[in-house]
Design a protein around this motif. Sequence first.
Motif, PDB file in Angstrom:
ATOM      1  N   LEU A 174     -72.592   2.849 -11.099  1.00 10.82           N
ATOM      2  CA  LEU A 174     -73.544   3.918 -11.380  1.00 10.82           C
ATOM      3  C   LEU A 174     -72.867   5.278 -11.326  1.00 10.82           C
ATOM      4  N   THR A 175     -73.320   6.165 -12.192  1.00 13.79           N
ATOM      5  CA  THR A 175     -72.855   7.546 -12.133  1.00 13.79           C
ATOM      6  C   THR A 175     -73.666   8.282 -11.072  1.00 13.79           C
TER       7      THR A 175
ATOM      8  N   ARG B 173     -81.200   9.968 -10.170  1.00  9.26           N
ATOM      9  CA  ARG B 173     -82.434   9.622 -10.886  1.00  9.26           C
ATOM     10  C   ARG B 173     -83.134   8.453 -10.195  1.00  9.26           C
ATOM     11  N   ARG B 174     -82.362   7.445  -9.804  1.00  9.58           N
ATOM     12  CA  ARG B 174     -82.950   6.280  -9.129  1.00  9.58           C
ATOM     13  C   ARG B 174     -83.529   6.652  -7.766  1.00  9.58           C
TER      14      ARG B 174
ATOM     15  N   ALA C 221     -81.167   1.316  -1.083  1.00 12.06           N
ATOM     16  CA  ALA C 221     -79.882   0.639  -1.294  1.00 12.06           C
ATOM     17  C   ALA C 221     -79.749   0.206  -2.747  1.00 12.06           C
ATOM     18  N   CYS C 222     -80.833  -0.249  -3.324  1.00 13.99           N
ATOM     19  CA  CYS C 222     -80.828  -0.637  -4.737  1.00 13.99           C
ATOM     20  C   CYS C 222     -80.588   0.591  -5.619  1.00 13.99           C
ATOM     21  N   ALA C 223     -81.240   1.693  -5.281  1.00 16.01           N
ATOM     22  CA  ALA C 223     -81.061   2.922  -6.056  1.00 16.01           C
ATOM     23  C   ALA C 223     -79.609   3.398  -6.019  1.00 16.01           C
ATOM     24  N   ARG C 224     -78.942   3.157  -4.896  1.00 11.60           N
ATOM     25  CA  ARG C 224     -77.532   3.547  -4.779  1.00 11.60           C
ATOM     26  C   ARG C 224     -76.601   2.538  -5.449  1.00 11.60           C
TER      27      ARG C 224
END
Length: 71
Positions: free
Chosen positions: A4-5, A11-12, A40-43
């Motif tokens: 992921l950027t 954004r997440r 944790a999922c967003a990261r």
Amino acid sequence: MKKLTDSDRERRMQAVQDALASAAREGQPVSSEAAADLEACARGEITADEVRRRIMARLHADPRYRPATRS
């Protein structure tokens, strides 16, 4: 898993915070464990499938949980 950027992570994380706030406004607060899993999922540390597995495992471990049965 795709890397992921910083923009993706931001954004997440905003989407997770918005969802948690919405759930709280609707009287459905999310447990701290579930919120941590979503973050944790967003990261990008775990997948959405892993979030679901963890939440379901906690639900099934809760003695208040009664699966729906057919009569």
